[in-house]
Write a protein that holds these residues in place. Structure first.
Motif, PDB file in Angstrom:
ATOM      1  N   LEU A  26       0.987  -1.232  -0.084  1.00  0.00           N
ATOM      2  CA  LEU A  26      -0.037   0.084   0.074  1.00  0.00           C
ATOM      3  C   LEU A  26       0.744   1.115  -0.075  1.00  0.00           C
ATOM      4  N   LYS A  27       0.470   2.067  -0.833  1.00  0.00           N
ATOM      5  CA  LYS A  27       1.520   3.399  -1.045  1.00  0.00           C
ATOM      6  C   LYS A  27       2.763   3.203  -1.058  1.00  0.00           C
ATOM      7  N   THR A  28       3.410   2.265  -1.483  1.00  0.00           N
ATOM      8  CA  THR A  28       4.715   1.831  -1.472  1.00  0.00           C
ATOM      9  C   THR A  28       5.434   1.456  -2.823  1.00  0.00           C
ATOM     10  N   LEU A  29       6.030   2.369  -3.438  1.00  0.00           N
ATOM     11  CA  LEU A  29       6.686   2.202  -4.808  1.00  0.00           C
ATOM     12  C   LEU A  29       8.274   2.415  -4.601  1.00  0.00           C
ATOM     13  N   LYS A  30       9.019   1.215  -4.961  1.00  0.00           N
ATOM     14  CA  LYS A  30      10.413   1.568  -4.991  1.00  0.00           C
ATOM     15  C   LYS A  30      11.074   1.264  -6.469  1.00  0.00           C
ATOM     16  N   ILE A  31      12.128   2.128  -6.762  1.00  0.00           N
ATOM     17  CA  ILE A  31      12.732   1.780  -7.936  1.00  0.00           C
ATOM     18  C   ILE A  31      13.573   0.825  -7.869  1.00  0.00           C
ATOM     19  N   GLN A  32      13.563  -0.446  -8.286  1.00  0.00           N
ATOM     20  CA  GLN A  32      14.573  -1.635  -8.176  1.00  0.00           C
ATOM     21  C   GLN A  32      14.862  -2.298  -9.747  1.00  0.00           C
ATOM     22  N   ILE A  53       0.413   8.858 -15.411  1.00  0.00           N
ATOM     23  CA  ILE A  53      -0.229   8.165 -14.287  1.00  0.00           C
ATOM     24  C   ILE A  53      -1.849   8.310 -14.746  1.00  0.00           C
ATOM     25  N   CYS A  54      -2.319   6.946 -14.510  1.00  0.00           N
ATOM     26  CA  CYS A  54      -3.894   6.827 -14.835  1.00  0.00           C
ATOM     27  C   CYS A  54      -4.539   6.570 -13.408  1.00  0.00           C
ATOM     28  N   GLY A  55      -5.823   6.638 -13.483  1.00  0.00           N
ATOM     29  CA  GLY A  55      -6.550   6.780 -12.412  1.00  0.00           C
ATOM     30  C   GLY A  55      -6.501   5.240 -11.784  1.00  0.00           C
ATOM     31  N   SER A  56      -6.562   4.150 -12.989  1.00  0.00           N
ATOM     32  CA  SER A  56      -6.148   2.662 -12.118  1.00  0.00           C
ATOM     33  C   SER A  56      -5.042   2.609 -11.694  1.00  0.00           C
ATOM     34  N   ASP A  57      -3.900   3.205 -12.092  1.00  0.00           N
ATOM     35  CA  ASP A  57      -2.542   2.969 -11.539  1.00  0.00           C
ATOM     36  C   ASP A  57      -2.678   3.803  -9.968  1.00  0.00           C
ATOM     37  N   VAL A  58      -3.205   4.717  -9.845  1.00  0.00           N
ATOM     38  CA  VAL A  58      -3.764   5.541  -8.475  1.00  0.00           C
ATOM     39  C   VAL A  58      -4.357   4.155  -7.391  1.00  0.00           C
ATOM     40  N   HIS A  59      -5.356   3.745  -8.234  1.00  0.00           N
ATOM     41  CA  HIS A  59      -6.166   2.541  -7.448  1.00  0.00           C
ATOM     42  C   HIS A  59      -5.275   1.630  -6.822  1.00  0.00           C
ATOM     43  N   HIS A  60      -4.380   1.006  -7.767  1.00  0.00           N
ATOM     44  CA  HIS A  60      -3.483  -0.031  -7.426  1.00  0.00           C
ATOM     45  C   HIS A  60      -2.463   0.462  -6.389  1.00  0.00           C
ATOM     46  N   PHE A  61      -2.073   1.870  -6.415  1.00  0.00           N
ATOM     47  CA  PHE A  61      -1.183   2.389  -5.409  1.00  0.00           C
ATOM     48  C   PHE A  61      -1.908   2.612  -4.106  1.00  0.00           C
ATOM     49  N   LYS A  62      -3.163   2.860  -4.193  1.00  0.00           N
ATOM     50  CA  LYS A  62      -3.907   3.267  -2.830  1.00  0.00           C
ATOM     51  C   LYS A  62      -4.233   2.227  -2.232  1.00  0.00           C
ATOM     52  N   VAL A  71      -3.604  -6.904  -6.763  1.00  0.00           N
ATOM     53  CA  VAL A  71      -1.942  -7.156  -6.525  1.00  0.00           C
ATOM     54  C   VAL A  71      -1.782  -7.986  -5.685  1.00  0.00           C
ATOM     55  N   LYS A  72      -1.304  -9.065  -6.094  1.00  0.00           N
ATOM     56  CA  LYS A  72      -0.962 -10.240  -5.091  1.00  0.00           C
ATOM     57  C   LYS A  72       0.716 -10.415  -4.880  1.00  0.00           C
ATOM     58  N   LYS A  73       1.392  -9.716  -5.851  1.00  0.00           N
ATOM     59  CA  LYS A  73       2.866  -9.707  -5.689  1.00  0.00           C
ATOM     60  C   LYS A  73       3.567  -8.630  -6.203  1.00  0.00           C
TER      61      LYS A  73
END
Length: 364
Positions: A26-32, A53-62, A71-73
């Motif tokens: 949740l709300k955790t993005l890392k450049i790896q 950035i799309c609304g669906s990307d924001v949904h996944h992020f939040k 998102v399971k992995k």
């Protein structure tokens, strides 16, 4: 990784330096690091340059989900994208290294009845950038089928190329609703999808477009980019009738086609009530997973209710609209960020806040 420090050496070196924005929680993005699959004979390797950035990307992020997609992995995020071809597969004849391209983000199976019937957007095996479990496009490099990479004319920028993805939603909606120079249009919602639907409808020749929203900031922006009339409404569920009267007065005639780019019971009820008998209502937004709607009177007035899911065969037309100047998406890009760790989460937070942020774009 910023703009410096990128190697253009041999393949192995590039594989090592490829980085992507991974959604880890949740709300955790890392450049790896992101190891790409080998390039197949019909694939190309693309160096990403612009990712929106799309609304669906924001949904996944939040929420770690969007609708039924969970998102399971860890997953690379992003799907609105354009870049420069770095390498082509052995069978690719249509593109070469150095070509600037916009990428259509969904790979269908090509075998099922939907794919064979031309409605590949409904393919149940669709692998779509940044929709679980498929990794997305917010990376230095991606591998993608050549036939889903569309060459950009010299006068269309890479940012505009990335905007072909949201614009495609509006173009597909207009196709489905058969918008023409005789069609008077109502759009519920002045967010990014409401605005691209408006731009597409105008390019299809719609003579009158009215946009409805609760946010006066968004409405003044909609007016600035071409709406004929804007109407501010309240969030009160009771005042549907009042709002319908407001809309019908503003349109100055019957609404032929309404696009609900929000997707709530209330917005859909207003659209159904405001549309003339024999008209069409196209549901574009997916704000609620279920709705309660006045369908009996709608049926009695022979209103067609149309659903859309993403798009199909839209990139060539979107690119032509941009090339010819029939559509200008540049004003919609309101915020820009670099592809560095300090800015990735900030960019998603900015997009999630809405307000004056219409389209948030990464420049890689």
């Amino acid at each position: 990784m910023g703009k410096g420090g990128m190697s253009h050496g041999g393949g192995e070196e590039e594989e090592e330096e490829n980085k992507a924005a991974w959604l880890l929680g949740l709300k955790t993005l890392k450049i790896q690091p992101y190891n790409l699959p080998p390039i197949g004979p019909h694939d190309v390797k693309v160096r990403m340059k612009a990712v929106g950035i799309c609304g669906s990307d924001v949904h996944h992020f939040k929420h770690m989900r969007c609708g039924n997609f969970i998102v399971k992995k860890p997953m690379v995020i992003g799907h609105e994208c354009a870049g420069i071809i770095e390498e082509v597969g052995s069978e690719v004849k249509s593109l070469q290294a150095g070509d600037r391209v916009a990428l259509e983000p969904g790979i269908s199976c090509r075998q099922c009845q939907f794919c064979k019937g031309g409605r590949y957007n409904l393919c149940r095996q669709m692998k779509f950038f940044g929709s679980p479990p498929t990794n997305g496009a917010l990376a230095n490099l991606v591998v993608h089928p050549a036939n889903l990479c569309f060459k950009l004319p010299d006068n269309v920028s890479l940012e505009e190329g990335a905007m072909c993805e949201p614009l495609s939603v509006g173009v597909h909606a207009c196709h489905r609703a058969q918008v023409s120079p005789q069609t008077k249009i109502l759009i519920m919602g002045a967010g990014p999808i409401g605005l691209v639907t408006m731009l597409a409808a105008r390019a299809f020749g719609a003579p009158k477009i009215v946009i409805v929203d609760i946010d006066d900031q968004r409405l003044s922006f909609a007016k600035h980019v071409g709406a004929d009339e804007v109407i501010q409404v309240s969030t009160n569920i009771q005042d549907v009738g009042e709002e319908v009267v407001k809309i019908q007065n503003a349109v100055g005639a019957n609404v032929d086609v309404s696009f609900d780019c929000v997707g709530f019971s209330k917005t859909m009820s207003v659209a159904l009530n405001a549309t003339r008998a024999g008209g069409k209502v196209c549901l574009v937004g997916m704000g609620q997973s279920e709705m309660t709607l006045p369908l009996t009177p709608t049926a009695g007035r022979e209103i067609d209710v149309i659903g859309i899911f993403r798009y199909r065969n839209t990139w060539p037309l979107c690119i032509e609209f941009l090339r010819s100047g029939k559509i200008d998406v540049k004003p919609l890009i309101t915020h820009r960020f670099e592809f560095i760790q300090e800015q990735v989460e900030e960019a998603f937070e900015t997009s999630a806040r809405g307000g004056n942020a219409i389209k948030v774009m990464f420049n890689l």
